[in-house]
Design a protein around this motif. Structure first.
Motif, PDB file in Angstrom:
ATOM      1  N   UNK A 103       0.822  -1.205   0.000  1.00 38.19           N
ATOM      2  CA  UNK A 103       0.000   0.000   0.000  1.00 38.19           C
ATOM      3  C   UNK A 103       0.862   1.263   0.000  1.00 38.19           C
ATOM      4  N   UNK A 104       1.918   1.291   0.775  1.00 42.85           N
ATOM      5  CA  UNK A 104       2.764   2.479   0.876  1.00 42.85           C
ATOM      6  C   UNK A 104       3.382   2.864  -0.470  1.00 42.85           C
ATOM      7  N   UNK A 105       4.018   1.951  -1.203  1.00 42.17           N
ATOM      8  CA  UNK A 105       4.575   2.360  -2.498  1.00 42.17           C
ATOM      9  C   UNK A 105       3.514   2.827  -3.494  1.00 42.17           C
ATOM     10  N   UNK A 106       2.341   2.239  -3.455  1.00 40.29           N
ATOM     11  CA  UNK A 106       1.277   2.660  -4.369  1.00 40.29           C
ATOM     12  C   UNK A 106       0.844   4.087  -4.040  1.00 40.29           C
ATOM     13  N   UNK A 107       0.656   4.379  -2.762  1.00 38.94           N
ATOM     14  CA  UNK A 107       0.273   5.729  -2.352  1.00 38.94           C
ATOM     15  C   UNK A 107       1.385   6.714  -2.707  1.00 38.94           C
ATOM     16  N   UNK A 111       1.159  10.042  -5.140  1.00 42.21           N
ATOM     17  CA  UNK A 111       1.528  11.366  -4.645  1.00 42.21           C
ATOM     18  C   UNK A 111       2.611  11.966  -5.540  1.00 42.21           C
ATOM     19  N   UNK A 112       3.611  11.156  -5.884  1.00 42.33           N
ATOM     20  CA  UNK A 112       4.680  11.637  -6.775  1.00 42.33           C
ATOM     21  C   UNK A 112       4.115  12.020  -8.137  1.00 42.33           C
ATOM     22  N   UNK A 114       1.076  13.125  -8.749  1.00 43.08           N
ATOM     23  CA  UNK A 114       0.332  14.379  -8.584  1.00 43.08           C
ATOM     24  C   UNK A 114       1.285  15.575  -8.478  1.00 43.08           C
ATOM     25  N   UNK A 115       2.355  15.424  -7.707  1.00 37.62           N
ATOM     26  CA  UNK A 115       3.318  16.516  -7.548  1.00 37.62           C
ATOM     27  C   UNK A 115       4.003  16.810  -8.879  1.00 37.62           C
ATOM     28  N   UNK A 116       4.424  15.763  -9.582  1.00 38.57           N
ATOM     29  CA  UNK A 116       5.068  15.948 -10.891  1.00 38.57           C
ATOM     30  C   UNK A 116       4.115  16.626 -11.867  1.00 38.57           C
ATOM     31  N   UNK A 117       2.877  16.202 -11.872  1.00 40.52           N
ATOM     32  CA  UNK A 117       1.889  16.810 -12.770  1.00 40.52           C
ATOM     33  C   UNK A 117       1.696  18.283 -12.441  1.00 40.52           C
ATOM     34  N   UNK A 118       1.622  18.604 -11.164  1.00 45.64           N
ATOM     35  CA  UNK A 118       1.459  20.002 -10.768  1.00 45.64           C
ATOM     36  C   UNK A 118       2.664  20.832 -11.200  1.00 45.64           C
ATOM     37  N   UNK A 119       3.848  20.267 -11.046  1.00 45.82           N
ATOM     38  CA  UNK A 119       5.046  20.990 -11.466  1.00 45.82           C
ATOM     39  C   UNK A 119       5.064  21.215 -12.975  1.00 45.82           C
ATOM     40  N   UNK A 120       4.759  20.178 -13.726  1.00 45.31           N
ATOM     41  CA  UNK A 120       4.808  20.277 -15.188  1.00 45.31           C
ATOM     42  C   UNK A 120       3.712  21.187 -15.719  1.00 45.31           C
TER      43      UNK A 120
END
Length: 170
Positions: A103-107, A111-112, A114-120
Protein backbone atom coordinates in the motif's frame (compact mmCIF):
# COMPACT_ATOMS: atom_id res chain seq x y z
CA UNK A 1 -13.15 -19.65 11.00
CA UNK A 2 -14.90 -22.67 9.52
CA UNK A 3 -11.89 -24.91 10.04
CA UNK A 4 -11.43 -23.59 13.56
CA UNK A 5 -15.09 -24.26 14.38
CA UNK A 6 -14.91 -27.78 12.93
CA UNK A 7 -11.76 -28.40 14.95
CA UNK A 8 -13.37 -27.23 18.19
CA UNK A 9 -16.49 -29.33 17.57
CA UNK A 10 -14.45 -32.43 16.75
CA UNK A 11 -12.33 -31.96 19.89
CA UNK A 12 -15.50 -31.73 21.97
CA UNK A 13 -16.74 -35.05 20.58
CA UNK A 14 -19.24 -33.85 17.97
CA UNK A 15 -19.38 -36.00 14.85
CA UNK A 16 -17.81 -34.23 11.87
CA UNK A 17 -21.00 -34.57 9.81
CA UNK A 18 -23.00 -32.89 12.59
CA UNK A 19 -20.28 -30.26 12.87
CA UNK A 20 -20.65 -29.56 9.14
CA UNK A 21 -24.40 -29.24 9.54
CA UNK A 22 -23.99 -26.81 12.44
CA UNK A 23 -21.39 -24.79 10.57
CA UNK A 24 -23.66 -24.62 7.52
CA UNK A 25 -26.52 -23.30 9.65
CA UNK A 26 -24.34 -20.63 11.27
CA UNK A 27 -22.42 -19.56 8.15
CA UNK A 28 -22.99 -15.95 7.05
CA UNK A 29 -21.45 -16.36 3.57
CA UNK A 30 -24.26 -17.63 1.28
CA UNK A 31 -21.92 -19.39 -1.17
CA UNK A 32 -20.04 -21.20 1.57
CA UNK A 33 -23.30 -21.99 3.38
CA UNK A 34 -24.76 -23.64 0.28
CA UNK A 35 -21.56 -25.64 -0.29
CA UNK A 36 -21.49 -26.79 3.33
CA UNK A 37 -25.10 -27.92 3.09
CA UNK A 38 -24.29 -29.94 -0.04
CA UNK A 39 -21.20 -31.41 1.67
CA UNK A 40 -23.30 -32.35 4.69
CA UNK A 41 -25.95 -33.97 2.48
CA UNK A 42 -23.26 -35.96 0.64
CA UNK A 43 -21.70 -37.11 3.92
CA UNK A 44 -25.13 -38.03 5.31
CA UNK A 45 -25.72 -40.04 2.12
CA UNK A 46 -22.60 -42.11 2.85
CA UNK A 47 -19.75 -40.30 1.06
CA UNK A 48 -16.54 -39.60 2.89
CA UNK A 49 -15.88 -35.99 3.78
CA UNK A 50 -12.96 -35.72 1.37
CA UNK A 51 -15.11 -37.04 -1.50
CA UNK A 52 -17.87 -34.58 -0.60
CA UNK A 53 -15.36 -31.71 -0.44
CA UNK A 54 -13.83 -32.76 -3.77
CA UNK A 55 -16.93 -31.41 -5.53
CA UNK A 56 -16.14 -27.94 -4.16
CA UNK A 57 -12.44 -27.51 -4.93
CA UNK A 58 -12.98 -23.88 -5.96
CA UNK A 59 -14.01 -23.07 -2.39
CA UNK A 60 -11.86 -25.40 -0.29
CA UNK A 61 -8.78 -25.85 -2.48
CA UNK A 62 -6.80 -28.96 -3.31
CA UNK A 63 -4.46 -28.72 -0.32
CA UNK A 64 -7.35 -28.53 2.13
CA UNK A 65 -9.10 -31.51 0.57
CA UNK A 66 -5.93 -33.63 0.48
CA UNK A 67 -5.27 -32.79 4.14
CA UNK A 68 -8.80 -33.88 5.08
CA UNK A 69 -8.34 -37.07 3.05
CA UNK A 70 -5.10 -37.81 4.93
CA UNK A 71 -6.87 -37.11 8.23
CA UNK A 72 -9.60 -39.60 7.34
CA UNK A 73 -7.04 -42.23 6.41
CA UNK A 74 -4.95 -41.74 9.54
CA UNK A 75 -7.81 -41.15 11.98
CA UNK A 76 -6.28 -37.90 13.21
CA UNK A 77 -8.96 -35.45 12.14
CA UNK A 78 -8.63 -33.10 15.13
CA UNK A 79 -4.85 -32.80 14.72
CA UNK A 80 -5.14 -32.13 10.99
CA UNK A 81 -7.93 -29.59 11.49
CA UNK A 82 -5.77 -27.88 14.11
CA UNK A 83 -2.83 -27.71 11.68
CA UNK A 84 -5.08 -26.47 8.88
CA UNK A 85 -6.46 -23.78 11.18
CA UNK A 86 -2.95 -22.57 12.01
CA UNK A 87 -1.90 -22.73 8.37
CA UNK A 88 -4.92 -20.77 7.15
CA UNK A 89 -4.50 -18.13 9.85
CA UNK A 90 -0.84 -17.74 8.92
CA UNK A 91 -1.79 -17.45 5.24
CA UNK A 92 -4.39 -14.75 6.01
CA UNK A 93 -1.89 -12.84 8.16
CA UNK A 94 0.74 -13.10 5.43
CA UNK A 95 -1.69 -11.91 2.74
CA UNK A 96 -2.73 -8.93 4.88
CA UNK A 97 0.91 -8.08 5.62
CA UNK A 98 1.78 -8.14 1.92
CA UNK A 99 -1.19 -5.90 1.13
CA UNK A 100 -0.18 -3.40 3.80
CA UNK A 101 3.44 -3.46 2.63
CA UNK A 102 2.39 -2.77 -0.96
CA UNK A 103 0.00 0.00 0.00
CA UNK A 104 2.76 2.48 0.88
CA UNK A 105 4.58 2.36 -2.50
CA UNK A 106 1.28 2.66 -4.37
CA UNK A 107 0.27 5.73 -2.35
CA UNK A 108 3.77 7.17 -2.76
CA UNK A 109 3.58 6.62 -6.54
CA UNK A 110 0.29 8.49 -6.82
CA UNK A 111 1.53 11.37 -4.65
CA UNK A 112 4.68 11.64 -6.78
CA UNK A 113 2.53 11.57 -9.91
CA UNK A 114 0.33 14.38 -8.58
CA UNK A 115 3.32 16.52 -7.55
CA UNK A 116 5.07 15.95 -10.89
CA UNK A 117 1.89 16.81 -12.77
CA UNK A 118 1.46 20.00 -10.77
CA UNK A 119 5.05 20.99 -11.47
CA UNK A 120 4.81 20.28 -15.19
CA UNK A 121 1.39 21.84 -15.70
CA UNK A 122 1.53 24.87 -13.39
CA UNK A 123 4.99 25.69 -12.00
CA UNK A 124 7.21 25.27 -15.09
CA UNK A 125 5.09 27.58 -17.28
CA UNK A 126 5.63 30.29 -14.63
CA UNK A 127 9.40 29.88 -15.02
CA UNK A 128 9.00 30.33 -18.77
CA UNK A 129 7.20 33.61 -18.11
CA UNK A 130 9.95 34.75 -15.73
CA UNK A 131 12.66 34.06 -18.32
CA UNK A 132 10.65 35.86 -21.02
CA UNK A 133 10.29 38.92 -18.76
CA UNK A 134 14.02 38.95 -18.01
CA UNK A 135 14.83 38.71 -21.72
CA UNK A 136 17.68 36.36 -20.94
CA UNK A 137 18.52 33.07 -22.63
CA UNK A 138 17.07 30.00 -20.95
CA UNK A 139 19.63 27.40 -19.80
CA UNK A 140 19.45 24.20 -21.89
CA UNK A 141 18.23 21.97 -19.04
CA UNK A 142 15.51 24.45 -18.13
CA UNK A 143 14.54 24.80 -21.80
CA UNK A 144 14.22 21.01 -21.99
CA UNK A 145 11.85 21.01 -18.99
CA UNK A 146 9.88 23.91 -20.46
CA UNK A 147 9.54 22.00 -23.75
CA UNK A 148 8.27 18.96 -21.86
CA UNK A 149 5.77 21.17 -20.05
CA UNK A 150 4.50 22.67 -23.33
CA UNK A 151 4.25 19.21 -24.90
CA UNK A 152 2.30 17.80 -21.94
CA UNK A 153 -0.05 20.78 -21.82
CA UNK A 154 -0.69 20.60 -25.59
CA UNK A 155 -1.22 16.82 -25.65
CA UNK A 156 -2.81 16.35 -22.22
CA UNK A 157 -5.95 14.66 -23.57
CA UNK A 158 -3.85 12.09 -25.42
CA UNK A 159 -1.41 11.46 -22.58
CA UNK A 160 -4.01 11.01 -19.84
CA UNK A 161 -5.50 7.73 -21.19
CA UNK A 162 -2.00 6.45 -21.97
CA UNK A 163 -0.90 7.21 -18.44
CA UNK A 164 -4.00 5.55 -16.98
CA UNK A 165 -3.49 2.36 -19.02
CA UNK A 166 0.20 2.30 -18.16
CA UNK A 167 -0.51 2.74 -14.47
CA UNK A 168 -3.05 -0.08 -14.29
CA UNK A 169 -1.01 -2.48 -16.42
CA UNK A 170 1.96 -2.19 -14.10
Amino acid sequence: MLTSQLNIMCKSGVDLADALKGAAEECSNPTLQKSLQVVYEDVAAGDSISVALQKHTAIFGETYIVAIQAAEASGQMTEVLDRLTKLLRFEIRMRNTIKSILTYPVILFFVALMVSSALILFVLPQFGTVFDNLERPVPPSTQFLLDISVFVRNHFLYLLPTLAVGTFCV
